[in-house]
Design a protein around this motif. Structure first.
Motif, mmCIF file in Angstrom:
data_model
loop_
_atom_site.group_PDB
_atom_site.id
_atom_site.type_symbol
_atom_site.label_atom_id
_atom_site.label_comp_id
_atom_site.label_asym_id
_atom_site.label_seq_id
_atom_site.Cartn_x
_atom_site.Cartn_y
_atom_site.Cartn_z
ATOM 1 N N MET A 1 -11.843 7.896 -3.988
ATOM 2 C CA MET A 1 -11.394 8.598 -5.186
ATOM 3 C C MET A 1 -10.670 9.903 -4.858
ATOM 4 O O MET A 1 -9.579 10.165 -5.384
ATOM 5 C CB MET A 1 -12.633 8.865 -6.048
ATOM 6 N N ASN A 2 -11.253 10.730 -3.976
ATOM 7 C CA ASN A 2 -10.736 12.081 -3.760
ATOM 8 C C ASN A 2 -9.807 12.203 -2.559
ATOM 9 O O ASN A 2 -9.097 13.203 -2.449
ATOM 10 C CB ASN A 2 -11.892 13.068 -3.597
ATOM 11 N N VAL A 3 -9.833 11.226 -1.659
ATOM 12 C CA VAL A 3 -8.947 11.277 -0.496
ATOM 13 C C VAL A 3 -7.725 10.386 -0.705
ATOM 14 O O VAL A 3 -6.590 10.807 -0.500
ATOM 15 C CB VAL A 3 -9.683 10.866 0.791
ATOM 16 N N TYR A 4 -7.971 9.143 -1.159
ATOM 17 C CA TYR A 4 -6.871 8.174 -1.278
ATOM 18 C C TYR A 4 -6.397 7.954 -2.709
ATOM 19 O O TYR A 4 -5.421 7.245 -2.940
ATOM 20 C CB TYR A 4 -7.291 6.839 -0.645
ATOM 21 N N GLY A 5 -7.076 8.570 -3.674
ATOM 22 C CA GLY A 5 -6.645 8.443 -5.062
ATOM 23 C C GLY A 5 -6.775 7.034 -5.590
ATOM 24 O O GLY A 5 -5.925 6.556 -6.349
ATOM 25 N N CYS B 1 -19.560 2.258 3.191
ATOM 26 C CA CYS B 1 -19.774 3.640 3.660
ATOM 27 C C CYS B 1 -18.484 4.453 3.738
ATOM 28 O O CYS B 1 -18.504 5.661 3.547
ATOM 29 C CB CYS B 1 -20.496 3.642 5.005
ATOM 30 N N GLY B 2 -17.369 3.818 4.065
ATOM 31 C CA GLY B 2 -16.091 4.520 4.112
ATOM 32 C C GLY B 2 -15.886 5.420 5.314
ATOM 33 O O GLY B 2 -14.885 6.132 5.395
ATOM 34 N N ILE B 3 -16.823 5.415 6.280
ATOM 35 C CA ILE B 3 -16.694 6.286 7.454
ATOM 36 C C ILE B 3 -16.895 5.520 8.758
ATOM 37 O O ILE B 3 -17.161 6.114 9.803
ATOM 38 C CB ILE B 3 -17.686 7.473 7.385
ATOM 39 N N GLY B 4 -16.779 4.209 8.708
ATOM 40 C CA GLY B 4 -16.827 3.414 9.927
ATOM 41 C C GLY B 4 -18.193 3.237 10.544
ATOM 42 O O GLY B 4 -18.304 2.907 11.730
ATOM 43 N N LYS B 5 -19.268 3.417 9.745
ATOM 44 C CA LYS B 5 -20.608 3.352 10.323
ATOM 45 C C LYS B 5 -21.434 2.170 9.823
ATOM 46 O O LYS B 5 -22.627 2.096 10.087
ATOM 47 C CB LYS B 5 -21.340 4.672 10.074
ATOM 48 N N CYS B 6 -20.818 1.263 9.080
ATOM 49 C CA CYS B 6 -21.501 0.020 8.723
ATOM 50 C C CYS B 6 -20.566 -1.129 9.086
ATOM 51 O O CYS B 6 -19.485 -0.908 9.620
ATOM 52 C CB CYS B 6 -21.876 0.002 7.237
ATOM 53 N N GLY C 1 0.833 -1.190 0.000
ATOM 54 C CA GLY C 1 0.000 0.000 0.000
ATOM 55 C C GLY C 1 0.865 1.236 0.000
ATOM 56 O O GLY C 1 2.075 1.158 -0.227
ATOM 57 N N GLU C 2 0.255 2.387 0.274
ATOM 58 C CA GLU C 2 1.011 3.633 0.326
ATOM 59 C C GLU C 2 0.750 4.359 1.635
ATOM 60 O O GLU C 2 -0.319 4.235 2.227
ATOM 61 C CB GLU C 2 0.641 4.540 -0.861
ATOM 62 N N GLU C 3 1.740 5.100 2.079
ATOM 63 C CA GLU C 3 1.631 5.859 3.317
ATOM 64 C C GLU C 3 0.432 6.798 3.245
ATOM 65 O O GLU C 3 0.242 7.509 2.260
ATOM 66 C CB GLU C 3 2.912 6.669 3.517
ATOM 67 N N GLY C 4 -0.388 6.787 4.292
ATOM 68 C CA GLY C 4 -1.593 7.624 4.314
ATOM 69 C C GLY C 4 -2.855 6.869 3.940
ATOM 70 O O GLY C 4 -3.958 7.383 4.134
ATOM 71 N N ASP C 5 -2.706 5.643 3.391
ATOM 72 C CA ASP C 5 -3.869 4.817 3.082
ATOM 73 C C ASP C 5 -4.558 4.348 4.363
ATOM 74 O O ASP C 5 -3.918 4.214 5.414
ATOM 75 C CB ASP C 5 -3.456 3.555 2.316
ATOM 76 N N THR C 6 -5.841 4.061 4.271
ATOM 77 C CA THR C 6 -6.463 3.179 5.254
ATOM 78 C C THR C 6 -6.225 1.750 4.768
ATOM 79 O O THR C 6 -5.825 1.521 3.622
ATOM 80 C CB THR C 6 -7.973 3.433 5.380
ATOM 81 N N ILE C 7 -6.498 0.779 5.640
ATOM 82 C CA ILE C 7 -6.306 -0.623 5.252
ATOM 83 C C ILE C 7 -7.199 -0.963 4.066
ATOM 84 O O ILE C 7 -6.760 -1.565 3.079
ATOM 85 C CB ILE C 7 -6.601 -1.553 6.439
ATOM 86 N N ALA C 8 -8.477 -0.564 4.138
ATOM 87 C CA ALA C 8 -9.413 -0.890 3.069
ATOM 88 C C ALA C 8 -9.039 -0.216 1.759
ATOM 89 O O ALA C 8 -9.181 -0.809 0.682
ATOM 90 C CB ALA C 8 -10.835 -0.503 3.474
ATOM 91 N N ALA C 9 -8.550 1.026 1.818
ATOM 92 C CA ALA C 9 -8.145 1.727 0.598
ATOM 93 C C ALA C 9 -6.966 1.020 -0.057
ATOM 94 O O ALA C 9 -6.908 0.872 -1.283
ATOM 95 C CB ALA C 9 -7.795 3.176 0.910
ATOM 96 N N ALA C 10 -6.003 0.574 0.750
ATOM 97 C CA ALA C 10 -4.843 -0.136 0.216
ATOM 98 C C ALA C 10 -5.251 -1.459 -0.420
ATOM 99 O O ALA C 10 -4.747 -1.839 -1.483
ATOM 100 C CB ALA C 10 -3.826 -0.377 1.327
ATOM 101 N N LEU C 11 -6.175 -2.174 0.224
ATOM 102 C CA LEU C 11 -6.671 -3.431 -0.351
ATOM 103 C C LEU C 11 -7.390 -3.161 -1.663
ATOM 104 O O LEU C 11 -7.214 -3.896 -2.645
ATOM 105 C CB LEU C 11 -7.611 -4.124 0.639
ATOM 106 N N HIS C 12 -8.186 -2.110 -1.680
ATOM 107 C CA HIS C 12 -8.938 -1.778 -2.898
ATOM 108 C C HIS C 12 -7.998 -1.434 -4.045
ATOM 109 O O HIS C 12 -8.218 -1.844 -5.193
ATOM 110 C CB HIS C 12 -9.870 -0.602 -2.625
ATOM 111 N N ALA C 13 -6.951 -0.669 -3.730
ATOM 112 C CA ALA C 13 -5.985 -0.308 -4.767
ATOM 113 C C ALA C 13 -5.282 -1.535 -5.326
ATOM 114 O O ALA C 13 -4.852 -1.538 -6.484
ATOM 115 C CB ALA C 13 -4.955 0.664 -4.184
#
Length: 484
Positions: free
Chosen positions: A263-267, A60-65, A28-40
């Motif tokens: 898309m806009n936070v983690y690219g 949801c991407g905000i920890g609410k589901c 992954g890349e520095e600054g990713d969340t775990i899920a964002a890195a997996l998605h990438a």
């Protein structure tokens, strides 16, 4: 799946962080969340249904589901959509009921914090509340679950409408930076304490002050705080709504906010071809942002007979060749392990599917922009009165003109007080931040309070402000009844 070229955001390649998923090495890349890195890395299935064994993905991407709960270094039920990626961690899917670790708190001893005002949530409302309250002389602690402050603003690349006071013509991502700069300045002056990657875990009884448990997570440990305050402002935001249709739980079905986050936070691209459901402002804006990121939007479908968002947003999509189909909705999603296509259907004047009007669309992503529901869990635990108001998005806490609820010293602001635009959330935050400062004797600036209320009334004027106007009128009436 990484976005490298973008007309607004500079997605530079960051330092690589190797980690392990199901014992397989991934980078992954520095600054990713775990899920964002997996998605990438192309991993869309994050967990499976405990009952049916079917795949579940990022929603949801905000920890609410619960769609992203995974086991990290042996710890179950980690919300990987907000948990920061760390080098060398082992991430595993939870394919059966999680075995809980020993009931022992692995962290530092409990610490106590006493402040005038606790603010829960560092989005547009929470940030403005913190800055306003501290500027008036109150001591402030602001807590947020994410790795950075800004809330929804950090993913909004479009320019805001309104007046100069509401930063018209400025992009949400730039407003977030401006507010963070103000916050950090006050923090450096010792007027605000900021906790990120921290969670308010509950409200507890206290004789004099409001009392909350807060856990602040650090790289290898956590700290439990006993926070005592004279006033609390709940700016907890909202949760994405879901639609009922076959396949709505497949990986590749996202809430609109989750798409913006990836898309806009983690690219990170959510997919390659998107079907957007909902033609309100959020659906139209996110559709255009998808195009900016180089992602195809097949079409936008809207169940209502008219477009709900601003015509200027719809016109931009049409100029780009994206059709907007009103009186249409999604009937089902096709695919075994992930989204592979969808069926849309035309609706009659009674919102019923018209026979033989189905159309199959090949796509790998479904984006649901079908509204939000206020987050009221902490309000419920505190014992604040809640009422169901459809125009406000669901259950909300009746509050007065100072944003104070039925419980003295408990305030709300932003989407937690009723779903509206970020511009109104910021003004509500200022009112909620100033009000307890006045109540506690830190400020006597009631003229400023009147000014903010007037600005709020002006923002809600006009045809697009009709729904929130009705909502707030109902809320004010109920607040008076509860106080009586």
């Amino acid at each position: 799946m990484r976005i490298r070229a973008h007309p607004i955001i500079d997605f530079k390649k960051r330092a690589e962080l190797p980690f392990y998923f199901q014992k397989k090495k991934i980078v992954g890349e520095e600054g990713d969340t775990i899920a964002a890195a997996l998605h990438a890395a192309g991993v869309r299935t994050l967990t499976t249904s405990l009952k049916y064994g079917s795949p579940r993905g990022f929603f949801c991407g905000i920890g609410k589901c619960s769609s992203c709960l995974m086991r990290v270094n042996g710890v179950p039920n980690v919300r990987t959509c907000i948990a920061p990626l760390k080098e060398g961690i082992l991430v595993e899917m939870q394919e059966k009921l999680a075995e809980l670790p020993d009931a022992e708190f692995f962290g530092e001893p409990k610490k106590t914090i006493d402040v005038d005002v606790l603010i829960v949530g560092a989005g547009p409302a929470g940030l403005c509340a913190a800055i306003e309250s501290a500027a008036q002389g109150a001591s402030v602690l602001i807590v947020d679950e994410n790795q950075s402050v800004g809330g929804q603003l950090v993913k909004q690349t479009h320019k805001f409408f309104g007046s100069k006071q509401e930063r018209a013509g400025t992009r949400g991502i730039d407003i977030a930076k401006e507010l963070e700069n103000d916050l950090r300045r006050l923090e450096s002056e010792g007027k605000i304490q900021v906790m990120i990657d921290a969670t308010v875990i509950g409200c507890y009884e206290s004789d004099k002050k409001h009392r909350f448990g807060v856990v602040e997570r650090r790289e290898y440990t956590s700290t439990l705080y006993d926070v005592r305050c004279d006033a609390v402002i709940l700016a907890c935001g909202a949760m994405e709504n879901m639609l009922l249709f076959p396949g709505n739980d497949l990986p590749g079905v996202y809430g609109a906010g989750a798409v913006q986050t990836l898309m806009n936070v983690y690219g990170v691209k959510p997919g390659e071809r998107v079907l957007m459901v909902g033609a309100g402002n959020v659906g139209l804006i996110v559709s255009y942002q998808l195009l900016q990121a180089g992602i195809a939007v097949d079409r936008v479908v809207e169940a209502a007979p008219v477009i709900g968002g601003y015509n200027v947003h719809a016109a931009k999509l049409r100029r780009c060749g994206v059709p907007i189909q009103t009186s249409h909705s999604i009937k089902e999603v096709c695919g075994e392990k992930k989204v592979e296509g969808a069926v849309v259907v035309r609706l009659d004047e009674n919102w019923k599917p018209i026979k033989d009007s189905e159309e199959y669309i090949k796509c790998d992503t479904i984006c649901l922009a079908v509204g939000l529901t206020p987050s009221t869990r902490l309000l419920s635990q505190i014992g604040v009165d809640l009422e169901f108001i459809p125009e406000a998005g669901g259950y909300v806490a009746p509050h007065d003109g100072a944003m104070q609820t039925s419980v003295k010293g408990v305030y709300v602001a932003g989407d937690a007080s009723g779903i509206e635009e970020a511009s109104t959330a910021m003004i509500e935050g200022k009112i909620a931040g100033l009000s307890p400062a006045i109540l506690l004797g830190r400020s006597k600036n009631k003229k400023l309070l009147a000014q903010y209320r007037e600005e709020l009334a002006q923002l809600r004027a006009g045809p697009f402000g009709e729904k929130p106007r009705i909502a707030k009128q109902k809320i004010a009436t109920l607040a008076e009844a509860h106080h009586a």
